[in-house]
Design an enzyme around this catalytic site. Structure first.
Site, short mmCIF file in Angstrom:
data_model
loop_
_atom_site.label_atom_id
_atom_site.label_comp_id
_atom_site.label_asym_id
_atom_site.label_seq_id
_atom_site.Cartn_x
_atom_site.Cartn_y
_atom_site.Cartn_z
N ARG A 254 0.86 -1.18 0.00
CA ARG A 254 0.00 0.00 0.00
C ARG A 254 0.90 1.23 0.00
O ARG A 254 1.96 1.25 0.63
CB ARG A 254 -0.92 0.02 1.22
N GLU A 283 -4.14 7.54 -4.72
CA GLU A 283 -4.40 6.81 -5.96
C GLU A 283 -5.72 7.27 -6.56
O GLU A 283 -6.72 7.34 -5.86
CB GLU A 283 -4.44 5.30 -5.69
N HIS A 302 -1.46 0.25 -9.77
CA HIS A 302 -2.01 -0.73 -8.82
C HIS A 302 -2.59 -1.95 -9.55
O HIS A 302 -3.77 -2.26 -9.46
CB HIS A 302 -3.09 -0.08 -7.94
#
Length: 342
Positions: A254, A283, A302
């Site tokens: 993360r 993000e 991601h």
């Protein structure tokens, strides 16, 4: 079978007694069909994350919610949907969910561990290779006409055979990366808060060490810890200062585990050779962020679990969790098992 429109329900006849659920992203066809057989489903099909207003409306009167890491599920949503019994998160991590708030309200939370281990480990090691061997930088050199001849000093990178990789987080994914590193003849160090690999994940040839030692000795550091209050900025300026100036940092966990500003400064100043990131603190990252434009930093959107097989398996498990929750059965993977006592 065609999925319902973003604002509609599946087969919502007036006498339909199936439980009502909200789903914040379209699912693969198989899991989607299976869910629609057992529940009235409202799916967000628009661009970007489901808007807060849509989420509140869709969850009003719903007994289940299938969410993604892009959705924030907290007290402000829960107060508007008192009938909610289960939230199924399409991810291993649950940092987008207020687990304590769900537990207080008796709402069970499911996640999808295990099924994405191989895909995420593959992506992590792809970043290890790409950052160590400067693949993106080399491709850009070709596109920019900088490849003019064979030069023995051109685009030199880190050779992995014989190098040391340090793995922060000795769970399923971290140990899967360790196995890949061993296959590349790397020395493998690992650290975890518990001081040992997670149960059933240990790998022969991995040496468990203190975090400071791992940072000092590693040529590559790969991050695989869950994000919680204790791991926010686990790797910040003090930790980056311990690393070799020739080292590579990879993060597929993360974004907030790494202090992004400190990482930027280390890469710009030459205190760190390179980084490969599949996750960022915010993000999606702003395309104008200077980190994106550094030649020695690879930023991906991601995609750690982004294979057809893995995303389908994640959706199947997420649907399993959701259906179990609305039926009052034990969840296959429950984050707050104190509620899963059936």
């Amino acid at each position: 079978m065609t999925e319902p429109a973003a604002t509609g329900h599946v087969d919502c006849a007036g006498d339909d007694v199936r439980a009502r659920v909200a789903v914040t992203r379209s699912l693969p066809e198989g899991p989607s069909r299976r869910l629609a057989r057992h529940a009235r489903v409202e799916v967000w099909r628009g661009e970007g994350p489901a808007p807060e207003a849509w989420l509140r409306a869709a969850c009003a009167g719903a007994v289940g919610l299938l969410a993604t890491p892009a959705d924030r599920v907290g007290e402000d949503l829960l107060v508007t949907c008192p009938t909610l019994r289960v939230v199924s998160n399409l991810a291993v991590g649950t940092d987008n969910v207020d687990v304590a708030a769900l537990t207080r309200r008796g709402v069970r939370l499911g996640n999808t561990p295990g099924v994405l281990t191989a895909a995420t480990a593959d992506l992590a090691f792809a970043l290890v290779l790409a950052a160590s061997r400067r693949l993106v930088e080399a491709r850009d050199a070709v596109l920019e006409g900088k490849w003019t001849t064979w030069d023995p000093g051109f685009m030199l990178g880190l050779e992995l055979a014989g190098a040391t990789i340090g793995i922060l987080g000795a769970g399923r994914i971290g140990m899967a990366v360790a196995r890949r590193a061993l296959a590349f003849d790397m020395r493998v160090l690992a650290w975890s808060r518990r001081g040992r690999p997670a149960d059933g994940t240990g790998v022969e040839g991995v040496e468990m060490v203190a975090m400071d030692r791992l940072l000092r000795e590693s040529d590559v550091v790969s991050i695989h810890v869950a994000l919680d209050a204790s791991t926010v900025h686990l790797v910040g300026a003090p930790q980056l200062a311990l690393m070799k100036p020739t080292a590579v940092l990879v993060n597929t966990a993360r974004g907030a585990v790494v202090d992004q500003q400190a990482l930027l400064e280390a890469l710009v100043s030459g205190r760190l050779a390179a980084a490969g990131l599949d996750v960022t603190e915010r993000e999606p990252i702003d395309p104008s962020d200077p980190l994106v434009h550094l030649p020695n930093c690879i930023v991906l959107p991601h995609i750690g679990s982004a294979t057809v097989a893995t995303r389908t398996a994640m959706a199947e498990l997420a649907v399993d969790n959701l259906l179990a929750g609305i039926a009052g059965k034990r969840l296959p993977s429950c984050v707050n098992p104190e509620l899963d006592s059936i």
